[in-house]
Design a protein around this motif. Sequence first.
Motif, PDB file in Angstrom:
ATOM      1  N   ALA A  33       1.149  -1.312   0.076  1.00  0.00           N
ATOM      2  CA  ALA A  33       0.266  -0.231   0.144  1.00  0.00           C
ATOM      3  C   ALA A  33       0.592   1.280  -0.119  1.00  0.00           C
ATOM      4  N   ALA A  34       1.734   1.511   0.889  1.00  0.00           N
ATOM      5  CA  ALA A  34       2.886   2.162   0.342  1.00  0.00           C
ATOM      6  C   ALA A  34       3.728   2.735  -1.008  1.00  0.00           C
ATOM      7  N   VAL A  35       3.648   1.402  -1.842  1.00  0.00           N
ATOM      8  CA  VAL A  35       4.027   1.970  -3.259  1.00  0.00           C
ATOM      9  C   VAL A  35       2.458   2.471  -3.872  1.00  0.00           C
ATOM     10  N   ALA A  36       1.114   2.201  -3.858  1.00  0.00           N
ATOM     11  CA  ALA A  36       0.461   2.126  -4.347  1.00  0.00           C
ATOM     12  C   ALA A  36       0.498   3.556  -3.837  1.00  0.00           C
ATOM     13  N   TYR A  37       0.692   4.055  -2.407  1.00  0.00           N
ATOM     14  CA  TYR A  37       0.165   5.728  -1.889  1.00  0.00           C
ATOM     15  C   TYR A  37       1.325   6.771  -2.857  1.00  0.00           C
ATOM     16  N   ALA A  38       2.796   6.113  -3.252  1.00  0.00           N
ATOM     17  CA  ALA A  38       3.579   6.956  -3.313  1.00  0.00           C
ATOM     18  C   ALA A  38       3.406   6.953  -4.774  1.00  0.00           C
ATOM     19  N   VAL A  39       2.252   5.950  -5.792  1.00  0.00           N
ATOM     20  CA  VAL A  39       2.291   5.880  -7.212  1.00  0.00           C
ATOM     21  C   VAL A  39       1.145   7.470  -6.680  1.00  0.00           C
ATOM     22  N   THR A  40       0.491   7.044  -6.477  1.00  0.00           N
ATOM     23  CA  THR A  40      -0.952   7.931  -6.687  1.00  0.00           C
ATOM     24  C   THR A  40      -0.962   9.328  -6.644  1.00  0.00           C
ATOM     25  N   SER A  41       0.366   9.343  -5.528  1.00  0.00           N
ATOM     26  CA  SER A  41       1.114  10.826  -4.450  1.00  0.00           C
ATOM     27  C   SER A  41       1.887  11.309  -5.728  1.00  0.00           C
ATOM     28  N   ALA A  42       3.193  10.521  -6.673  1.00  0.00           N
ATOM     29  CA  ALA A  42       3.193  10.929  -7.595  1.00  0.00           C
ATOM     30  C   ALA A  42       2.155  11.459  -8.900  1.00  0.00           C
ATOM     31  N   ALA A  43       1.286  10.609  -9.014  1.00  0.00           N
ATOM     32  CA  ALA A  43       0.287  10.793 -11.016  1.00  0.00           C
ATOM     33  C   ALA A  43      -0.388  12.014 -10.235  1.00  0.00           C
ATOM     34  N   ILE A  44      -1.185  12.719  -8.888  1.00  0.00           N
ATOM     35  CA  ILE A  44      -1.879  14.032  -8.557  1.00  0.00           C
ATOM     36  C   ILE A  44      -0.458  15.314  -8.738  1.00  0.00           C
ATOM     37  N   LEU A  45       0.559  14.934  -7.807  1.00  0.00           N
ATOM     38  CA  LEU A  45       2.113  15.548  -7.882  1.00  0.00           C
ATOM     39  C   LEU A  45       1.989  16.059  -9.593  1.00  0.00           C
ATOM     40  N   LEU A  46       2.549  15.458 -10.397  1.00  0.00           N
ATOM     41  CA  LEU A  46       2.893  15.277 -11.715  1.00  0.00           C
ATOM     42  C   LEU A  46       1.145  16.093 -12.588  1.00  0.00           C
ATOM     43  N   LEU A  47       0.087  15.742 -12.427  1.00  0.00           N
ATOM     44  CA  LEU A  47      -1.082  16.119 -12.268  1.00  0.00           C
ATOM     45  C   LEU A  47      -1.234  18.276 -12.119  1.00  0.00           C
ATOM     46  N   HIS A  48      -0.975  17.780 -11.476  1.00  0.00           N
ATOM     47  CA  HIS A  48      -0.340  19.568 -10.145  1.00  0.00           C
ATOM     48  C   HIS A  48       0.527  20.500 -11.382  1.00  0.00           C
ATOM     49  N   LEU A  49       1.752  19.909 -11.169  1.00  0.00           N
ATOM     50  CA  LEU A  49       3.007  20.310 -12.612  1.00  0.00           C
ATOM     51  C   LEU A  49       2.633  20.972 -13.305  1.00  0.00           C
ATOM     52  N   VAL A  50       1.511  20.217 -14.619  1.00  0.00           N
ATOM     53  CA  VAL A  50       1.210  19.394 -15.694  1.00  0.00           C
ATOM     54  C   VAL A  50      -0.204  20.697 -15.543  1.00  0.00           C
ATOM     55  N   GLU A  51      -0.803  21.453 -14.664  1.00  0.00           N
ATOM     56  CA  GLU A  51      -1.969  22.081 -14.777  1.00  0.00           C
ATOM     57  C   GLU A  51      -2.461  22.340 -13.140  1.00  0.00           C
ATOM     58  N   PRO A  52      -1.644  23.604 -12.822  1.00  0.00           N
ATOM     59  CA  PRO A  52      -1.667  24.193 -11.040  1.00  0.00           C
ATOM     60  C   PRO A  52      -2.708  24.205 -10.700  1.00  0.00           C
ATOM     61  N   SER A  53      -4.416  24.323 -11.538  1.00  0.00           N
ATOM     62  CA  SER A  53      -5.511  23.909 -10.806  1.00  0.00           C
ATOM     63  C   SER A  53      -6.111  23.692 -12.064  1.00  0.00           C
ATOM     64  N   PRO A  54      -6.404  21.718 -11.247  1.00  0.00           N
ATOM     65  CA  PRO A  54      -7.345  20.490 -12.471  1.00  0.00           C
ATOM     66  C   PRO A  54      -8.594  20.702 -12.037  1.00  0.00           C
ATOM     67  N   THR A  55      -9.588  20.421 -12.413  1.00  0.00           N
ATOM     68  CA  THR A  55     -10.906  20.736 -12.243  1.00  0.00           C
ATOM     69  C   THR A  55     -10.499  18.886 -11.286  1.00  0.00           C
ATOM     70  N   LEU A  56     -12.000  18.862 -10.675  1.00  0.00           N
ATOM     71  CA  LEU A  56     -12.056  17.410  -9.402  1.00  0.00           C
ATOM     72  C   LEU A  56     -12.007  16.595 -10.361  1.00  0.00           C
ATOM     73  N   LEU A  57     -12.888  16.957 -11.982  1.00  0.00           N
ATOM     74  CA  LEU A  57     -12.961  15.576 -12.466  1.00  0.00           C
ATOM     75  C   LEU A  57     -11.530  14.996 -12.898  1.00  0.00           C
ATOM     76  N   TRP A  58     -10.595  15.876 -13.737  1.00  0.00           N
ATOM     77  CA  TRP A  58      -8.547  16.002 -13.884  1.00  0.00           C
ATOM     78  C   TRP A  58      -8.464  14.921 -12.687  1.00  0.00           C
ATOM     79  N   GLU A  59      -8.749  15.188 -10.876  1.00  0.00           N
ATOM     80  CA  GLU A  59      -7.848  14.581 -10.224  1.00  0.00           C
ATOM     81  C   GLU A  59      -8.316  13.457  -9.999  1.00  0.00           C
ATOM     82  N   GLN A  60      -9.748  13.301 -10.419  1.00  0.00           N
ATOM     83  CA  GLN A  60     -10.115  11.707 -10.159  1.00  0.00           C
ATOM     84  C   GLN A  60      -9.671  10.823 -11.061  1.00  0.00           C
ATOM     85  N   THR A  61      -9.698  11.393 -12.320  1.00  0.00           N
ATOM     86  CA  THR A  61      -9.204  10.342 -13.809  1.00  0.00           C
ATOM     87  C   THR A  61      -8.106   9.847 -13.288  1.00  0.00           C
ATOM     88  N   VAL A  62      -6.985  10.266 -12.965  1.00  0.00           N
ATOM     89  CA  VAL A  62      -5.703  10.624 -12.525  1.00  0.00           C
ATOM     90  C   VAL A  62      -5.757   9.544 -11.309  1.00  0.00           C
TER      91      VAL A  62
END
Length: 160
Positions: free
Chosen positions: A79-108
């Motif tokens: 689960a710690a690895v899964a946490y790292a993967v999901t956190s990295a994905a969201i952090l990457l999303l926020h780097l690409v799009e600083p204010s993503p919509t909830l739909l984009w956050e949920q999708t990622v």
Amino acid sequence: MTSPSPLASFARFVVCGGGVGLASGATVPLLAHSMPWAVANALITVASTLLCTELHALFTFGTGSRPGLRRHLQSAGSAAVAYAVTSAAILLLHLVEPSPTLLWEQTVYLTAAALAGIGRFLVLRLFVFTGDATAPVKSAPSRPAPIRFSLTPKNAATLA
């Protein structure tokens, strides 16, 4: 108790883990309004891991018993690895799009969680909930067996 086939285990894993994952996916953004996203994800990851480990031991992999501390810790590692993967994905999303919509956050988040979930399934199936790990552990006797002496004419003569 025989363990279910890999396909049956995977279907059960998707139902249990996916159901908890969907609930987690809805809960993380709600908590993220009052705390940093990574902290909200960590809290939900801990709670969902405890619940899923119980469900996977009893239902998904058919061990017939609740998981012990060892299995909880092993599951927590995946689960710690899964946490790292999901956190990295969201952090990457926020780097690409600083204010993503909830739909984009949920999708990622859900996409990353699904990919991490497949990895978790393999780890849990192959290493944590293996058939040999479900065998009952033999415990040592609570006290040593008493030493018994028998007196025979031959050893009685040596005592006299």
